[in-house]
Design a protein around this motif. Structure first.
Motif, mmCIF file in Angstrom:
data_model
loop_
_atom_site.group_PDB
_atom_site.id
_atom_site.type_symbol
_atom_site.label_atom_id
_atom_site.label_comp_id
_atom_site.label_asym_id
_atom_site.label_seq_id
_atom_site.Cartn_x
_atom_site.Cartn_y
_atom_site.Cartn_z
ATOM 1 N N PHE A 91 221.511 44.055 5.194
ATOM 2 C CA PHE A 91 220.850 44.966 5.963
ATOM 3 C C PHE A 91 221.374 45.146 7.264
ATOM 4 O O PHE A 91 221.532 44.006 7.871
ATOM 5 N N GLU A 92 221.995 46.155 8.038
ATOM 6 C CA GLU A 92 222.762 46.110 9.133
ATOM 7 C C GLU A 92 221.533 46.420 10.481
ATOM 8 O O GLU A 92 220.943 47.238 10.199
ATOM 9 N N GLU A 93 221.857 45.821 11.431
ATOM 10 C CA GLU A 93 221.369 46.273 12.620
ATOM 11 C C GLU A 93 222.323 46.474 13.942
ATOM 12 O O GLU A 93 222.937 45.443 14.203
ATOM 13 N N LYS A 94 222.082 47.652 14.338
ATOM 14 C CA LYS A 94 223.126 47.746 15.744
ATOM 15 C C LYS A 94 222.351 47.905 16.702
ATOM 16 O O LYS A 94 221.216 48.600 16.879
ATOM 17 N N ASN A 95 222.914 47.099 17.912
ATOM 18 C CA ASN A 95 222.182 47.332 19.315
ATOM 19 C C ASN A 95 220.835 47.101 19.241
ATOM 20 O O ASN A 95 219.918 47.886 19.775
ATOM 21 N N THR A 96 220.356 46.174 18.480
ATOM 22 C CA THR A 96 219.104 45.611 18.076
ATOM 23 C C THR A 96 218.536 44.768 19.230
ATOM 24 O O THR A 96 219.259 43.797 19.838
ATOM 25 N N ASP A 97 217.633 44.795 19.875
ATOM 26 C CA ASP A 97 217.016 43.818 20.756
ATOM 27 C C ASP A 97 216.190 42.798 20.116
ATOM 28 O O ASP A 97 215.020 42.952 19.438
ATOM 29 N N CYS A 98 216.853 41.825 19.902
ATOM 30 C CA CYS A 98 216.309 40.362 19.211
ATOM 31 C C CYS A 98 216.242 39.239 20.053
ATOM 32 O O CYS A 98 217.487 38.996 20.750
ATOM 33 N N CYS A 99 215.553 38.532 20.052
ATOM 34 C CA CYS A 99 215.388 37.311 20.852
ATOM 35 C C CYS A 99 215.705 37.549 22.410
ATOM 36 O O CYS A 99 216.526 36.780 22.899
ATOM 37 N N TYR A 100 215.361 38.697 22.924
ATOM 38 C CA TYR A 100 215.483 39.307 24.213
ATOM 39 C C TYR A 100 217.188 39.226 24.640
ATOM 40 O O TYR A 100 217.395 38.795 25.627
ATOM 41 N N ALA A 101 217.969 39.629 23.488
ATOM 42 C CA ALA A 101 219.296 39.910 23.669
ATOM 43 C C ALA A 101 219.727 41.223 22.775
ATOM 44 O O ALA A 101 218.942 41.386 21.800
ATOM 45 N N ILE A 102 220.803 42.006 23.276
ATOM 46 C CA ILE A 102 220.990 43.059 22.494
ATOM 47 C C ILE A 102 222.407 42.638 21.329
ATOM 48 O O ILE A 102 223.178 41.869 22.068
ATOM 49 N N GLN A 103 221.989 42.910 20.071
ATOM 50 C CA GLN A 103 222.945 42.334 19.189
ATOM 51 C C GLN A 103 223.389 43.305 18.258
ATOM 52 O O GLN A 103 222.496 44.159 17.815
ATOM 53 N N ASP A 104 224.503 43.174 17.511
ATOM 54 C CA ASP A 104 224.843 43.780 16.214
ATOM 55 C C ASP A 104 224.693 42.642 15.204
ATOM 56 O O ASP A 104 224.961 41.528 15.658
ATOM 57 N N LYS A 105 224.138 42.863 13.962
ATOM 58 C CA LYS A 105 224.011 41.872 13.229
ATOM 59 C C LYS A 105 223.899 42.467 11.644
ATOM 60 O O LYS A 105 223.491 43.645 11.335
ATOM 61 N N LYS A 122 225.632 41.135 22.584
ATOM 62 C CA LYS A 122 226.176 42.005 23.455
ATOM 63 C C LYS A 122 225.882 41.965 24.696
ATOM 64 O O LYS A 122 226.397 42.333 25.753
ATOM 65 N N LEU A 123 224.290 41.764 25.004
ATOM 66 C CA LEU A 123 223.752 41.581 26.130
ATOM 67 C C LEU A 123 222.973 40.311 26.179
ATOM 68 O O LEU A 123 221.994 40.372 25.127
ATOM 69 N N GLY A 124 223.300 39.113 26.850
ATOM 70 C CA GLY A 124 222.417 38.164 26.735
ATOM 71 C C GLY A 124 221.026 37.981 27.177
ATOM 72 O O GLY A 124 220.353 37.079 26.555
ATOM 73 N N ASP A 125 220.662 38.451 27.970
ATOM 74 C CA ASP A 125 218.982 38.559 28.455
ATOM 75 C C ASP A 125 218.720 39.960 28.605
ATOM 76 O O ASP A 125 219.043 40.379 29.862
ATOM 77 N N THR A 126 217.803 40.490 27.957
ATOM 78 C CA THR A 126 217.226 41.615 28.351
ATOM 79 C C THR A 126 216.167 41.740 29.127
ATOM 80 O O THR A 126 215.556 42.769 29.613
ATOM 81 N N ALA A 127 215.530 40.343 29.499
ATOM 82 C CA ALA A 127 214.575 40.070 30.226
ATOM 83 C C ALA A 127 214.410 39.089 30.958
ATOM 84 O O ALA A 127 213.542 38.087 30.904
ATOM 85 N N PRO A 128 215.268 38.748 31.932
ATOM 86 C CA PRO A 128 215.437 37.615 32.899
ATOM 87 C C PRO A 128 214.279 37.494 33.566
ATOM 88 O O PRO A 128 214.046 36.153 33.971
ATOM 89 N N GLU A 129 213.412 38.468 33.962
ATOM 90 C CA GLU A 129 212.287 38.325 34.579
ATOM 91 C C GLU A 129 211.181 37.628 33.900
ATOM 92 O O GLU A 129 210.220 37.019 34.707
ATOM 93 N N LYS A 130 211.352 37.475 32.719
ATOM 94 C CA LYS A 130 210.115 36.912 31.821
ATOM 95 C C LYS A 130 210.681 35.201 31.582
ATOM 96 O O LYS A 130 210.084 34.596 30.927
ATOM 97 N N ASN A 131 211.764 34.888 32.302
ATOM 98 C CA ASN A 131 212.042 33.415 31.907
ATOM 99 C C ASN A 131 211.112 32.644 32.502
ATOM 100 O O ASN A 131 210.388 32.745 33.801
ATOM 101 N N ILE A 132 210.602 31.428 32.067
ATOM 102 C CA ILE A 132 209.834 30.574 32.563
ATOM 103 C C ILE A 132 210.514 29.717 33.077
ATOM 104 O O ILE A 132 211.332 28.705 32.720
ATOM 105 N N CYS A 133 210.358 29.402 34.783
ATOM 106 C CA CYS A 133 211.152 28.584 35.454
ATOM 107 C C CYS A 133 210.377 27.463 36.388
ATOM 108 O O CYS A 133 210.358 27.668 37.347
ATOM 109 N N THR A 134 209.492 26.714 35.328
ATOM 110 C CA THR A 134 208.824 25.775 36.045
ATOM 111 C C THR A 134 209.097 24.449 35.283
ATOM 112 O O THR A 134 209.192 24.384 34.053
#
Length: 151
Positions: A91-105, A122-134
Motif C-alpha cells: 500500500f503506497e502513500e504519497k505526500n501523506t500527513d502522518c505523525c505531524y510530518a509529510i511523508q512518502d511511504k 519530506k517535511l519534518g513538522d506540519t504543526a510546530p505550534e502544537k508542540n508541548i513545550c513545558t
C-alpha cells in the motif's frame, strides 16, 4: 566509539514464509537460518532481527507497527519495486500527513500481520505550534494534542 544496533525479536508461525518476506523486505538473506530460527544482521538500517518459531502469534498486541526511515522518495520506490517483485501486497502513500510530518511511504505486512513501513520524511513538522513545550507535567494535557498516527 560504541556502535549501537537495535535488536528486534519477532515470534512467527511459519519460518519459511517469514524468511521469504524479510528477505524481500531488506533485500538480503539471513545470516543464520535454522529449524525454528532465523537471523538477519543488517548494517543499514543497523538492525539485528531474529525470527523465532512459535505455535501462535497474538494479533494486535502492544506493537503498532515497525518501520525503516530512508533518505529519499527514490528509496521508497526501490522498496516498492522489491516488494512487487516478491509478490507482496503493498500500500503506497504519497505526500501523506502522518505523525505531524509529510511523508512518502509504502506499507507491507509480514506473514503474521506485523505491519512495516518504508518511509521518507519530506517535511519534518506540519504543526510546530502544537508542540508541548513545558517542563511542568501537571499542566500538560493531551486532550488537545492526541492525533491518530500512521493508521
Amino acid at each position: 566509539m560504541t556502535i549501537f544496533k537495535t535488536h528486534v525479536a519477532l515470534n512467527v508461525t511459519d519460518i519459511a514464509k517469514s524468511v521469504a518476506f524479510y528477505q524481500a523486505m531488506f533485500g538480503v538473506a539471513p545470516i543464520k537460518h535454522k529449524v525454528g530460527y532465523a537471523k538477519f544482521d543488517l548494517e543499514n538500517p543497523a538492525l539485528n532481527l531474529t525470527l523465532n518459531l512459535t505455535p501462535t502469534v497474538q494479533p494486535y498486541g502492544a506493537l503498532s507497527h515497525l518501520g525503516v526511515q530512508v533518505g529519499s522518495t527514490e528509496e521508497v520506490q526501490s522498496a516498492m519495486h522489491r516488494f512487487a517483485q516478491a509478490g507482496l501486497n503493498l500500500f503506497e502513500e504519497k505526500n501523506t500527513d502522518c505523525c505531524y510530518a509529510i511523508q512518502d511511504k509504502v506499507w507491507v505486512s509480514d506473514p503474521d500481520g506485523n505491519r512495516w513501513e518504508i518511509f521518507v520524511v519530506k517535511l519534518g513538522d506540519t504543526a510546530p505550534e502544537k508542540n508541548i513545550c513545558t517542563t511542568d507535567v501537571k499542566t500538560t494535557t493531551e486532550s488537545n494534542v492526541v492525533k491518530p498516527c500512521c493508521a
